[in-house]
Design an enzyme around this catalytic site. Structure first.
Site, mmCIF file in Angstrom:
data_model
loop_
_atom_site.group_PDB
_atom_site.id
_atom_site.type_symbol
_atom_site.label_atom_id
_atom_site.label_comp_id
_atom_site.label_asym_id
_atom_site.label_seq_id
_atom_site.Cartn_x
_atom_site.Cartn_y
_atom_site.Cartn_z
ATOM 1 C CD GLU A 30 -2.501 -1.157 2.775
ATOM 2 O OE1 GLU A 30 -3.512 -1.844 2.887
ATOM 3 O OE2 GLU A 30 -2.041 -0.460 3.709
ATOM 4 N N PRO A 31 1.721 1.445 -0.983
ATOM 5 C CG PRO A 31 2.896 1.422 -2.993
ATOM 6 C CD PRO A 31 1.961 0.602 -2.157
ATOM 7 N N GLY A 32 1.982 4.985 -0.711
ATOM 8 C CA GLY A 32 1.340 6.248 -1.065
ATOM 9 C C GLY A 32 2.420 7.253 -1.427
ATOM 10 N NE ARG A 33 5.592 10.049 3.381
ATOM 11 C CZ ARG A 33 5.042 10.956 4.195
ATOM 12 N NH1 ARG A 33 5.215 12.234 3.967
ATOM 13 N NH2 ARG A 33 4.342 10.581 5.250
ATOM 14 C CB CYS A 66 -5.310 34.951 10.925
ATOM 15 S SG CYS A 66 -5.627 36.240 9.715
ATOM 16 C CD GLU A 67 -4.111 29.030 13.231
ATOM 17 O OE1 GLU A 67 -3.239 28.737 14.087
ATOM 18 O OE2 GLU A 67 -5.295 28.736 13.330
ATOM 19 C CE1 TYR A 75 1.384 14.873 10.478
ATOM 20 C CE2 TYR A 75 1.657 15.762 8.269
ATOM 21 C CZ TYR A 75 0.927 15.028 9.189
ATOM 22 O OH TYR A 75 -0.253 14.454 8.798
ATOM 23 N NE ARG A 92 3.642 15.776 4.558
ATOM 24 C CZ ARG A 92 4.901 15.713 4.841
ATOM 25 N NH1 ARG A 92 5.742 16.580 4.299
ATOM 26 N NH2 ARG A 92 5.384 14.787 5.631
HETATM 27 N N1 LLP Z 1 -1.556 1.996 4.502
HETATM 28 C C1 LLP Z 1 -2.118 2.472 5.628
HETATM 29 C C2 LLP Z 1 -2.995 1.596 6.397
HETATM 30 C C3 LLP Z 1 -1.867 3.800 6.042
HETATM 31 O O1 LLP Z 1 -2.417 4.250 7.141
HETATM 32 C C4 LLP Z 1 -1.027 4.628 5.249
HETATM 33 C C5 LLP Z 1 -0.766 6.007 5.630
HETATM 34 C C6 LLP Z 1 -0.486 4.091 4.067
HETATM 35 C C7 LLP Z 1 -0.764 2.765 3.729
HETATM 36 C C8 LLP Z 1 0.390 4.874 3.140
HETATM 37 O O2 LLP Z 1 1.584 5.235 3.760
HETATM 38 P P1 LLP Z 1 2.747 5.939 2.893
HETATM 39 O O3 LLP Z 1 3.255 4.909 1.898
HETATM 40 O O4 LLP Z 1 2.167 7.122 2.216
HETATM 41 O O5 LLP Z 1 3.763 6.304 3.901
HETATM 42 N N2 LLP Z 1 -0.238 12.983 6.556
HETATM 43 C C9 LLP Z 1 1.010 12.401 6.939
HETATM 44 C C10 LLP Z 1 1.101 10.930 6.584
HETATM 45 C C11 LLP Z 1 -0.041 10.101 7.146
HETATM 46 C C12 LLP Z 1 0.043 8.653 6.753
HETATM 47 C C13 LLP Z 1 -1.222 7.938 7.061
HETATM 48 N N3 LLP Z 1 -1.257 6.568 6.688
HETATM 49 C C14 LLP Z 1 2.134 13.207 6.284
HETATM 50 O O6 LLP Z 1 1.866 14.200 5.613
HETATM 51 O O7 LLP Z 1 3.305 12.913 6.478
#
Ligand code: LLP
Length: 417
Positions: free
Chosen positions: A273-276, A342-343, A316, A312
């Protein structure tokens, strides 16, 4: 690799000059590179080819339809966390049996919709949730597949707000409870207990935490085998880190080399499940300078994007590289780069050496493709910015800038006022 490069002193996204896109759509706006998305997806696919994983893009990181469609066309499935994401994922035409659904708080409506759609797996995060899915499935006379999201109690060595795999976090099921559930599968005839899921956190740049978690998974699978539990899937989540500043994250290839031996040992079908990793460096936020303010103590470069567009840094303390989109000889001075909200938390960079740009100059906040637009808000009654996709020398607005009318939709003054 990403496709944002300077040519003749100007920033390009693939073959599109960022300045040209800015003139056309106005600022601020998000700009995504199709080729970068494709490259990152393919890198994971190639690196993990020996186990032929189903790569479910974590659409929480970027749910723009153009991004989703690009990945769906390459064979991606989707990792979803809400009923809204389910509906949006299906809009891409992806087959529902490539969708996995995590979230600690799935509602009856979301569960019903997902069963009806025929998703591949529910990643279940607690015993009460499993009982609820079972109750609903029984009512519908269905038997969906579920994986238990286990909490391996492993520190991810990342920012506290994006650590998920320790027992201090709300995510997943502790191993003892997970074992009990799997041994009592007969109690849940209307679900198929088909797999395990882990996700220990995000922006993880070293392999150690992953390997620790995988070791725990293998040990746990051994215990389950002795219990006579047979499973079909292992979903290893996302979390692979990217370069924002000077990180040296493992490449997809390095990561695969380290993890593949563990995955092979499981003998299970692998889901990722890659996102970033896919979208982080495939997007930028382009903004225009409004003022350079000097209060005698400090300098502030005030730009037209704010924390409502990209939260972000505020949330963070995240570092994002920022570049003027036209190379400049302007003197670099120490300044904060801030938005109009305004923060005091409304900043993109603090005490950064940056060229003293002029009103109207454009700059790009880099690596803003993941958790950028999706976390944007309408704070201060600001419409969210447009999202634009580039492919080669073409670009198109994939999502329009929100207008004031968009923001007012559904809002009325109560009749008693
Ligand atoms: N699978 C699950 C169950 C997750 O909760 C997440 C991310 C991913 C996959 C994808 O993770 P990645 O490959 O993107 O690292 N908003 C935060 C990041 C929150 C991540 C939430 N879960 C940021 O901007 O750094």
């Amino acid at each position: 690799m990403h496709d944002f490069k300077f040519k003749n002193g100007e920033l390009y996204c693939e073959d599109v000059r960022v300045r040209d896109a800015a003139v056309k759509v106005g600022t601020p706006f998000y700009l995504y590179s199709h080729n970068t998305l494709r490259d990152h997806f393919t890198k994971i696919q190639k690196a993990f080819a020996p186990v032929e994983p189903l790569i479910c893009f974590a659409m929480k990181s970027n749910d723009n339809l153009a991004v989703l469609k690009t990945l769906a066309n390459l064979g991606a499935g989707f990792d979803i966390v809400s009923g809204g994401e389910l509906k949006k994922a299906l809009r891409t035409g992806v087959s529902a049996d490539k969708i996995v659904f995590a979230s600690v708080g799935k509602t009856e409506e979301e569960i019903t919709d997902a069963i009806n759609a025929g998703i591949l797996l529910f990643n279940v995060e607690s015993l009460p949730e499993l009982e609820e899915i079972h109750r609903i499935a029984q009512k519908m006379n269905k038997k969906p597949k579920v994986a238990l999201r286990i909490n391996p109690d492993v520190k991810a060595l990342t920012h506290a707000k994006i650590t998920t795999g320790t027992l201090k976090n709300k995510f997943g099921i502790d191993l003892q409870t997970a074992r009990k559930i799997l041994r009592s599968a007969a109690k849940y005839p209307n679900v198929q207990l088909s797999g395990l899921h882990i996700h220990i956190g995000s922006q993880i740049t070293t392999r150690a935490p992953f390997l620790k978690a995988m070791t725990k998974v293998l040990e746990f699978l051994d215990v389950l085998k002795k219990d006579g539990v047979a499973l079909e899937y292992l979903d290893i989540g996302g979390g692979m880190g990217i370069i924002y500043k000077d990180e040296q994250p493992q490449t997809a290839q390095d990561f695969a080399e380290a993890v593949l031996p563990y995955l092979r040992k499981t003998g299970l079908k692998i889901i990722m499940e890659p996102g970033r990793f896919i979208v982080g460096n495939a997007g930028i936020l382009v903004s225009r300078v409004l003022y350079l303010k000097d209060n005698g103590f400090k300098k502030f470069l005030i730009v037209d994007a704010g924390m409502n567009d990209l939260i972000r840094p505020a949330l963070y303390d995240a570092y994002h590289e920022i570049v003027p989109i036209v190379e400049t000889k302007a003197r670099k001075v120490k300044m904060d780069i801030v938005g109009p909200i305004c923060e005091s938390a409304d900043f993109f960079a603090r005490d950064r050496m940056f060229p003293a740009l002029n009103n109207g100059d454009l700059l790009a906040v880099m690596s803003a493709g993941a958790y950028g637009y999706v976390m944007a808000s309408n704070y201060n009654v600001r419409g969210r910015p447009p999202e634009v996709m580039v492919k080669g020398d073409q670009f198109e607005v994939a999502k329009q800038r929100e207008t004031f009318d968009d923001l007012m939709r559904g809002e009325t003054v109560p009749s008693f006022l």
